[in-house]
Motif scaffolding. Structure first.
Motif, short mmCIF file in Angstrom:
data_model
loop_
_atom_site.label_atom_id
_atom_site.label_comp_id
_atom_site.label_asym_id
_atom_site.label_seq_id
_atom_site.Cartn_x
_atom_site.Cartn_y
_atom_site.Cartn_z
N ARG A 202 -3.80 -41.02 46.36
CA ARG A 202 -2.73 -40.07 46.68
C ARG A 202 -1.38 -40.72 46.39
NH1 ARG A 202 -1.79 -36.84 52.46
NH2 ARG A 202 0.22 -35.89 51.89
N ASP A 204 2.72 -39.72 46.88
CA ASP A 204 3.75 -38.81 47.39
C ASP A 204 5.11 -39.27 46.88
OD1 ASP A 204 1.92 -37.24 48.84
OD2 ASP A 204 2.00 -38.62 50.54
N THR A 206 9.07 -38.62 47.28
CA THR A 206 10.07 -38.02 48.16
C THR A 206 11.44 -38.66 47.90
OG1 THR A 206 9.55 -39.64 49.89
CG2 THR A 206 8.37 -37.53 49.95
#
Length: 267
Positions: A202, A204, A206
């Motif tokens: 995973r 992410d 941001t």
């Protein structure tokens, strides 16, 4: 007394800042980037050759733009950095190829009997060129780098430089050289754990908070936070998470974004 013709020089005789003469003088005095001295002799000579050619193309382009917009002093260091990085990356990741051997001429064949029908192959119709892809957004560049650089196969790779090569499509040549020259903590831990593979499960992307952001974002530079969950296979399976703050930048609006700096990697 009539006014004297307008000149692009200052009282001390030096070219006026931003003028055509000032621009030409700064490009003429530019020195070969210091990074080239670390290359092997053959690669260094090729790099210097391509750097000089690219510098001439930049000078010609900027001279054409002088009529409408003279370059500012900040343009000089930006062009010098990008020019040296681009040439250095070209030499590192595009090894010189051998010239292909000339194709053998076909052996003449016997002519067709008189009266026999002769057929010719139809001429292929050239297809329209494919449209060039738009520059990827910073988030996509940051994600691609995080996925490729955090993928490791210790036994097959040998060193962490294999991960640098996998991520080379997303990073600047200068950053690739910097990463390859320094040790990598995660790779060393994988080797110590006798791991056979480490694959991100995973990623992410941001916006970093104020403490993680080294400087404000601009139209030419963005800071993004990449949080990567990695699954490790080997003698003992385990997972770990790595958080990186990456700088994504470009030379001009419309140019391709690249990762030019990474904060959070430790040797």
């Amino acid at each position: 007394m009539p006014d004297s013709p307008h000149t692009e020089s200052q009282p001390d005789g030096s070219p006026e800042t931003g003028s055509a003469a000032w621009w030409r003088e700064n490009l003429r005095k530019a020195e070969v980037p210091a990074e080239f001295s670390e290359l092997p002799r053959r690669q260094r000579r090729r790099a210097e050759k391509h750097w000089r050619k690219a510098r001439q193309e930049v000078r010609a382009k900027e001279m054409r733009r002088e009529r409408t917009s003279a370059p500012t002093p900040l343009t000089i260091p930006v062009i010098a950095i990008l020019l040296s990085a681009a040439v250095l990356g070209w030499v590192l990741f595009h090894p010189e190829k051998e010239r292909p051997a000339p194709e053998a001429k076909p052996t003449p064949t016997a002519s067709a009997p008189q009266g026999a029908a002769i057929t010719t192959a139809p001429t292929p119709t050239p297809s329209a060129p494919a449209p060039s892809a738009a520059p990827a957004e910073p988030e996509a560049i940051a994600r691609g780098f995080a996925e490729k650089y955090s993928t490791r196969y210790p036994y097959d790779d040998g060193t962490h430089r294999a991960a640098v090569n996998r991520a080379s499509a997303y990073i600047s040549p200068a950053l690739a050289l910097n990463l390859a020259q320094h040790d990598d903590r995660d790779f060393n831990q994988l080797v110590a754990a006798q791991a056979t593979a480490a694959v991100p499960t995973r990623v992410d992307i941001t916006a970093p908070d104020e403490k993680q952001r080294p400087s404000p974002d601009t139209t030419l530079r963005r800071w993004l936070q990449a949080t990567i969950a990695v699954s490790v296979e080997g003698t003992t399976a385990y997972t770990y998470t790595r958080s990186l703050t990456v700088e994504i930048s470009r030379a001009e609006i419309g140019d391709r974004w690249m990762v030019t700096r990474v904060v959070g990697l430790e040797e």
